[in-house]
Scaffold this motif. Structure first.
Motif, PDB file in Angstrom:
ATOM      1  N   GLY A   1      66.528  -5.994  74.292  1.00  0.00           N
ATOM      2  CA  GLY A   1      65.431  -5.739  73.385  1.00  0.00           C
ATOM      3  C   GLY A   1      64.125  -5.627  74.155  1.00  0.00           C
ATOM      4  N   GLU A   2      63.025  -5.431  73.451  1.00  0.00           N
ATOM      5  CA  GLU A   2      61.722  -5.272  74.092  1.00  0.00           C
ATOM      6  C   GLU A   2      61.371  -6.533  74.878  1.00  0.00           C
ATOM      7  N   GLY A   3      61.080  -6.342  76.172  1.00  0.00           N
ATOM      8  CA  GLY A   3      60.686  -7.446  77.027  1.00  0.00           C
ATOM      9  C   GLY A   3      61.828  -8.315  77.516  1.00  0.00           C
ATOM     10  N   GLU A   4      63.067  -7.982  77.137  1.00  0.00           N
ATOM     11  CA  GLU A   4      64.217  -8.772  77.556  1.00  0.00           C
ATOM     12  C   GLU A   4      64.818  -8.247  78.857  1.00  0.00           C
ATOM     13  N   ILE A   5      65.522  -9.112  79.559  1.00  0.00           N
ATOM     14  CA  ILE A   5      66.372  -8.731  80.682  1.00  0.00           C
ATOM     15  C   ILE A   5      67.814  -8.838  80.221  1.00  0.00           C
ATOM     16  N   LEU A   6      68.593  -7.784  80.484  1.00  0.00           N
ATOM     17  CA  LEU A   6      70.000  -7.773  80.101  1.00  0.00           C
ATOM     18  C   LEU A   6      70.868  -8.155  81.284  1.00  0.00           C
ATOM     19  N   LEU A   7      71.662  -9.194  81.129  1.00  0.00           N
ATOM     20  CA  LEU A   7      72.681  -9.531  82.117  1.00  0.00           C
ATOM     21  C   LEU A   7      73.952  -8.802  81.723  1.00  0.00           C
ATOM     22  N   GLY A   8      74.309  -7.796  82.506  1.00  0.00           N
ATOM     23  CA  GLY A   8      75.444  -6.955  82.166  1.00  0.00           C
ATOM     24  C   GLY A   8      76.768  -7.531  82.621  1.00  0.00           C
ATOM     25  N   PHE A   9      77.829  -6.948  82.100  1.00  0.00           N
ATOM     26  CA  PHE A   9      79.187  -7.290  82.536  1.00  0.00           C
ATOM     27  C   PHE A   9      80.033  -6.036  82.404  1.00  0.00           C
ATOM     28  N   GLY A  10      80.578  -5.584  83.540  1.00  0.00           N
ATOM     29  CA  GLY A  10      81.421  -4.403  83.539  1.00  0.00           C
ATOM     30  C   GLY A  10      80.688  -3.176  84.051  1.00  0.00           C
ATOM     31  N   PRO A  11      81.427  -2.107  84.335  1.00  0.00           N
ATOM     32  CA  PRO A  11      80.850  -0.890  84.920  1.00  0.00           C
ATOM     33  C   PRO A  11      79.800  -0.251  84.019  1.00  0.00           C
TER      34      PRO A  11
ATOM     35  N   PRO B   1      72.214  -2.916  87.660  1.00  0.00           N
ATOM     36  CA  PRO B   1      73.127  -3.633  88.564  1.00  0.00           C
ATOM     37  C   PRO B   1      72.519  -4.898  89.165  1.00  0.00           C
ATOM     38  N   ARG B   2      71.194  -4.924  89.305  1.00  0.00           N
ATOM     39  CA  ARG B   2      70.535  -6.107  89.869  1.00  0.00           C
ATOM     40  C   ARG B   2      70.845  -7.357  89.048  1.00  0.00           C
ATOM     41  N   TRP B   3      71.014  -7.182  87.740  1.00  0.00           N
ATOM     42  CA  TRP B   3      71.184  -8.325  86.852  1.00  0.00           C
ATOM     43  C   TRP B   3      72.623  -8.510  86.374  1.00  0.00           C
ATOM     44  N   SER B   4      73.535  -7.708  86.899  1.00  0.00           N
ATOM     45  CA  SER B   4      74.915  -7.767  86.415  1.00  0.00           C
ATOM     46  C   SER B   4      75.604  -9.076  86.816  1.00  0.00           C
ATOM     47  N   LEU B   5      76.354  -9.639  85.888  1.00  0.00           N
ATOM     48  CA  LEU B   5      77.223 -10.771  86.228  1.00  0.00           C
ATOM     49  C   LEU B   5      78.385 -10.302  87.081  1.00  0.00           C
ATOM     50  N   SER B   6      78.918  -9.136  86.769  1.00  0.00           N
ATOM     51  CA  SER B   6      79.953  -8.499  87.587  1.00  0.00           C
ATOM     52  C   SER B   6      80.046  -7.043  87.190  1.00  0.00           C
ATOM     53  N   GLU B   7      79.715  -6.141  88.112  1.00  0.00           N
ATOM     54  CA  GLU B   7      79.792  -4.703  87.822  1.00  0.00           C
ATOM     55  C   GLU B   7      81.225  -4.234  87.645  1.00  0.00           C
TER      56      GLU B   7
ATOM     57  N   ALA C   1      81.771 -13.214  87.749  1.00  0.00           N
ATOM     58  CA  ALA C   1      80.793 -13.504  86.695  1.00  0.00           C
ATOM     59  C   ALA C   1      80.504 -14.994  86.613  1.00  0.00           C
ATOM     60  N   ALA C   2      81.533 -15.822  86.735  1.00  0.00           N
ATOM     61  CA  ALA C   2      81.326 -17.272  86.700  1.00  0.00           C
ATOM     62  C   ALA C   2      80.455 -17.719  87.860  1.00  0.00           C
ATOM     63  N   ALA C   3      80.733 -17.213  89.059  1.00  0.00           N
ATOM     64  CA  ALA C   3      79.968 -17.598  90.237  1.00  0.00           C
ATOM     65  C   ALA C   3      78.511 -17.162  90.129  1.00  0.00           C
ATOM     66  N   ASN C   4      78.258 -16.063  89.400  1.00  0.00           N
ATOM     67  CA  ASN C   4      76.900 -15.526  89.296  1.00  0.00           C
ATOM     68  C   ASN C   4      76.123 -16.041  88.094  1.00  0.00           C
ATOM     69  N   LEU C   5      76.795 -16.631  87.103  1.00  0.00           N
ATOM     70  CA  LEU C   5      76.175 -16.877  85.807  1.00  0.00           C
ATOM     71  C   LEU C   5      74.877 -17.673  85.895  1.00  0.00           C
TER      72      LEU C   5
END
Length: 305
Positions: free
Chosen positions: A232-242, A247-253, A260-264
């Motif tokens: 949403g507006e002003g949010e950072i999205l932590l992604g999961f999957g391709p 990619p900077r914020w992905s838990l696992s691309e 994902a667990a190690a990065n959470l």
């Protein structure tokens, strides 16, 4: 050359706190037998005293000196120790884990950590060591030495740098109080792995015997929104999957649950430092290790249901 393992053991013996690396998260360590030392842990973390602490031991023989094992508990220990499994068992009368650490319960939570430095410190000290996550209560657990020191380094006499935590989530907690294992907290040892060894897990476990059960827990300062399709507006999205989010914020691309667990917790902390309006987290599958990841995310969002 100064031996950090010896210095950490000496600090524990003197009733001081240490930063202790484990394979799950960094812990704030203290002598489990000494109420004054354990009280320092609660004070440094701002942790409620009704929340029991896990006693970390060097090996299974030391665990059997503080807890009563039945055959089911012994099979779990033999299979998963050293490693990210905590067993909640009846405490022995002379357990060497004080009443404050056990939150006044007749049970004791015990595990043998998988990190070699943690076991070396405990062995050099000679007693059980409580080591809850080295963060202020309710905050995301630290999985790097820098994050642990930022959170509670002011309170410790010694600090062991064990590198990034390989697992990145707190241990699975299983109660074996009546011969039938019950899952109290999901973690890196999955429900499926435990049930393959011990049979179906009871759903009647007493949550009060386990740490990490508060409805709002593992939470950054920014509000957390889970199962988000987009930021949403002003949010950072932590992604999961391709292809999901930056990619900077992905838990696992690649959609790898262990990655994902190690990065959470590290991603939650990194995102929080950007002071966003909120942190959105893409859907993470709920099977296997995903059960533990989603448990932490629901608690970070203040929703457990």
């Amino acid at each position: 050359m100064t031996d950090p393992i010896r210095l950490a053991a000496e600090a524990l013996a003197a009733g001081e706190l240490i930063l202790l690396p484990t394979e799950t998260v960094y812990g704030l360590g203290a002598d489990a037998a000494t109420p004054e030392a354990v009280a320092k842990v609660f004070e440094a973390k701002g942790r409620p005293r009704f929340n029991p602490l896990i006693a970390h031991v060097a090996d299974a023989a030391q665990a059997e000196r503080i807890a009563v094992f039945d055959p089911s508990a012994r099979r779990l220990a033999e299979t998963f120790w050293p490693g990210p499994l905590t067993l909640v068992l009846p405490a022995r009368a002379d357990a060497g884990v004080c009443d404050l650490a056990r939150a006044g319960l007749d049970s004791v939570a015990v595990r043998v950590p998988g990190h070699a430095k943690a076991r070396a410190v405990i062995a050099a000290f000679g007693g059980a060591v409580v080591a809850p996550s080295a963060n202020r209560s309710g905050r995301p657990s630290p999985t790097t030495f820098a994050d642990a020191f930022e959170e509670t380094g002011h309170a410790v006499a010694e600090a062991i740098d064990g590198g990034p935590c390989a697992v990145g989530l707190e241990s699975t907690v299983v109660s074996v109080m009546d011969g039938r294992p019950a899952l109290l907290r999901p973690g890196a040892v999955t429900r499926e792995e435990i049930e393959a060894l011990a049979g179906p897990l009871s759903g009647a476990g007493e949550g009060r015997r386990s740490p990490g059960r508060l409805a709002l827990h593992y939470a950054p300062d920014a509000p957390v929104r889970i199962d988000a399709e987009a930021a949403g507006e002003g949010e950072i999205l932590l992604g999961f999957g391709p292809g999901v989010g930056d990619p900077r914020w992905s838990l696992s691309e690649t959609g790898d649950l262990r990655e994902a667990a190690a990065n959470l917790f590290r991603r939650l902390r990194e995102a929080d430092r950007e002071r966003p309006a909120g942190i959105a987290v893409a859907p993470v599958p709920g099977e296997g290790l995903g059960e533990a990841i989603n448990d932490r995310l629901r608690r970070a969002a203040g929703f457990v249901g």
